[in-house]
Design an enzyme around this catalytic site. Structure first.
Site, short mmCIF file in Angstrom:
data_model
loop_
_atom_site.label_atom_id
_atom_site.label_comp_id
_atom_site.label_asym_id
_atom_site.label_seq_id
_atom_site.Cartn_x
_atom_site.Cartn_y
_atom_site.Cartn_z
N GLY A 11 49.78 92.64 32.50
CA GLY A 11 48.70 93.43 31.01
C GLY A 11 48.84 94.88 31.32
O GLY A 11 47.81 95.38 31.02
N ASP A 37 53.47 91.78 30.14
CA ASP A 37 52.80 91.54 29.29
C ASP A 37 53.52 90.73 28.27
O ASP A 37 54.25 90.25 28.38
CB ASP A 37 52.08 93.17 27.91
CG ASP A 37 50.94 92.34 27.66
OD1 ASP A 37 50.31 91.62 27.19
OD2 ASP A 37 50.15 93.74 28.26
N TYR A 143 33.35 85.49 31.63
CA TYR A 143 33.85 86.72 32.48
C TYR A 143 32.88 86.75 33.86
O TYR A 143 33.57 87.24 35.32
CB TYR A 143 34.02 87.73 31.62
CG TYR A 143 34.37 88.99 31.96
CD1 TYR A 143 35.50 88.99 31.69
CD2 TYR A 143 33.33 90.42 32.53
CE1 TYR A 143 36.19 90.56 32.58
CE2 TYR A 143 34.61 91.46 32.74
CZ TYR A 143 35.58 91.28 32.81
OH TYR A 143 36.10 92.49 33.11
P1 NAD Z 1 42.87 93.86 28.04
O1 NAD Z 1 42.14 92.74 26.99
O2 NAD Z 1 42.50 95.65 27.72
O3 NAD Z 1 44.11 94.11 28.28
C1 NAD Z 1 44.44 92.67 28.77
C2 NAD Z 1 46.32 92.86 28.83
O4 NAD Z 1 47.12 91.71 29.45
C3 NAD Z 1 46.64 92.56 27.20
O5 NAD Z 1 47.73 93.68 26.47
C4 NAD Z 1 47.11 91.40 26.92
O6 NAD Z 1 48.20 91.87 25.86
C5 NAD Z 1 47.64 91.04 28.02
N1 NAD Z 1 47.75 89.55 28.85
C6 NAD Z 1 47.06 88.58 28.13
N2 NAD Z 1 46.88 87.50 28.26
C7 NAD Z 1 48.04 87.57 29.17
C8 NAD Z 1 48.92 86.31 30.66
N3 NAD Z 1 49.19 85.71 30.30
N4 NAD Z 1 50.54 87.26 31.14
C9 NAD Z 1 50.45 88.76 30.83
N5 NAD Z 1 49.99 89.50 30.05
C10 NAD Z 1 48.39 88.89 29.50
O7 NAD Z 1 42.02 94.78 29.01
P2 NAD Z 1 41.74 96.11 29.65
O8 NAD Z 1 40.34 96.57 29.83
O9 NAD Z 1 42.94 96.92 30.30
O10 NAD Z 1 41.27 95.32 31.76
C11 NAD Z 1 42.62 95.47 32.24
C12 NAD Z 1 41.91 94.40 33.72
O11 NAD Z 1 40.43 95.73 33.67
C13 NAD Z 1 41.03 93.17 33.39
O12 NAD Z 1 40.36 92.26 34.10
C14 NAD Z 1 39.43 93.82 33.21
O13 NAD Z 1 38.44 92.44 33.18
C15 NAD Z 1 39.12 94.72 34.09
N6 NAD Z 1 38.21 95.10 33.64
C16 NAD Z 1 38.04 95.93 32.83
C17 NAD Z 1 37.11 97.06 32.23
C18 NAD Z 1 37.31 97.28 30.59
O14 NAD Z 1 35.91 98.58 30.16
N7 NAD Z 1 38.41 97.75 29.94
C19 NAD Z 1 35.92 97.07 32.88
C20 NAD Z 1 36.00 96.56 33.95
C21 NAD Z 1 36.91 95.25 34.17
N1 SER Z 2 34.40 96.53 29.49
C1 SER Z 2 34.01 94.50 30.28
C2 SER Z 2 34.16 94.12 29.41
O1 SER Z 2 32.92 94.84 28.34
C3 SER Z 2 33.26 94.87 31.66
O2 SER Z 2 33.87 94.53 32.74
O3 SER Z 2 34.07 93.22 29.36
#
Ligand code: NAD
Ligand code: SER
Length: 318
Positions: A11, A37, A143
């Site tokens: 990712g 990705d 989620y």
């Molecule tokens: P994002 O949606 O920005 O990035 C996810 C990436 O995964 C994307 O680039 C997408 O193309 C890729 N992806 C989707 N399906 C895929 C697959 N089958 N195989 C490989 N790659 C794939 O998400 P993020 O914000 O970078 O979040 C990353 C992690 O952190 C997640 O587990 C999310 O739940 C967690 N998280 C994020 C936040 C936040 O505020 N960003 C908060 C809490 C938790």
């Molecule tokens: N930033 C995330 C969301 O809004 C929280 O895990 O989904």
């Protein structure tokens, strides 16, 4: 650079992956970091990149074997808002992606895993403020349901098979280097870009909707911090509460107005406001601080200053 680690970030094109993969490259050598990705990134990367879905177990194992991967950071997931639009796909990606990686560790193909959870594991029956690590977690989003199940899978694989899997419950993350991918806290990134582009922003959350949030720099610090901590310090194998900031859209807009005097915000709460309403407003992260020394660096105005400084350079140069 010599490193006994070979790191795979799954990712790597996402909001966190874009920043984390480069930070890991700077720390451990870009030749020791592989990003994967679904699609090849538009901008060329310093780290090695391989297009692969985390759900394609065979191809993923080939990559792990080819690069002798030791540590996996699994970031691919459906976030909260996107998940509500695609319940089955969210469950499939968030759970089966994790299971593949846990099973690679069980089969001794990799040594260490980072997998993030979220404050979304908490729900309407959780207290709103200063939520404790062990407070009731009854999420009402797919989620949150998948993250809670994932936390328990991590805990189970640790105790049953000795897998070294480490996790933190990220709050909503805000950064300037990358855009978010379908969450409820995405407004807090978009607002900065709108301030630069047209000085006005329509927010999809209510003005008083307080949520736990964090600057990306602190999130990266925590991520690498927990992965580098001695094994004995990691006492929680579900996922650690993590905290730094909590604010509502109105407070963020006020801080931005200090830099853009004519910035205007209006509010049109949509279904994402209902998701946010089910989550806590602030988190108690005593265990992360106590066990592995977590400490954030940025308060709200420091974060806003830093983001605006960096975006000013970016918009000037574009
Ligand atoms: P994002 O949606 O920005 O990035 C996810 C990436 O995964 C994307 O680039 C997408 O193309 C890729 N992806 C989707 N399906 C895929 C697959 N089958 N195989 C490989 N790659 C794939 O998400 P993020 O914000 O970078 O979040 C990353 C992690 O952190 C997640 O587990 C999310 O739940 C967690 N998280 C994020 C936040 C936040 O505020 N960003 C908060 C809490 C938790
Ligand atoms: N930033 C995330 C969301 O809004 C929280 O895990 O989904």
């Amino acid at each position: 650079m010599f490193s006994n680690k070979k790191i795979l970030v799954i990712g790597s094109n996402g909001q966190i992956g874009t920043v984390l993969t480069n930070k890991l490259g700077e720390k451990f050598g870009f030749e020791n970091v592989v990003g994967t990705d679904l699609k090849t990134p538009k901008i060329s990367t310093k780290f090695i990149f391989e297009a692969c879905s985390v759900l394609d177990k065979e191809k993923l194992l080939n990559i792990i074997t080819k690069y002798n991967i030791t540590d996996v950071y699994l970031l691919a997931a459906y976030l909260s808002a996107k998940g509500e639009q695609n319940i089955s796909k969210a469950w499939d990606l968030n759970i089966n992606g994790l299971l593949h990686i846990l099973n690679f560790a069980k089969d001794k193909k990799i040594q260490k895993i980072f997998w993030p959870s979220s404050i979304a594991v908490f729900g309407p029956t959780t207290p709103k403020d200063n939520v404790d690590q062990y407070d009731v977690a009854e999420p009402t989003t797919i989620y949150g349901v998948s993250k809670l199940a994932g936390e328990n899978l991590c805990n189970y694989y640790h105790y049953k098979f000795g897998i070294d899997v480490r996790s933190i419950r990220y709050p909503g993350l805000i950064g300037w280097e990358s855009m978010p991918g379908g969450g409820t806290t995405d407004y807090a990134v978009d607002i900065f870009h709108k301030a630069f582009k047209n000085k006005k922003f329509t927010c999809f959350l209510s003005q008083n909707r307080i949520l736990p949030m964090m600057y990306m720099n602190d999130a990266i610090k925590a991520t690498i911090g927990i992965m580098e901590a001695p094994t004995d310090n990691i006492k929680i194998r579900t996922s650690y509460n993590l905290s730094s900031l909590h604010f509502n859209p109105k407070q963020l807009a006020q801080e931005i107005k200090k830099h853009f005097k004519d910035f205007k915000i209006t509010y049109q709460p949509d279904e994402r406001d209902d998701l946010a309403k089910s989550w806590p407003q602030s988190i108690n992260d005593f265990h992360a601080r106590n066990d592995w020394g977590w400490e954030p660096n940025f308060n709200l105005s420091q974060m806003v200053n830093d983001i605006i400084l960096n975006l000013r350079n970016r918009y000037k140069n574009n």
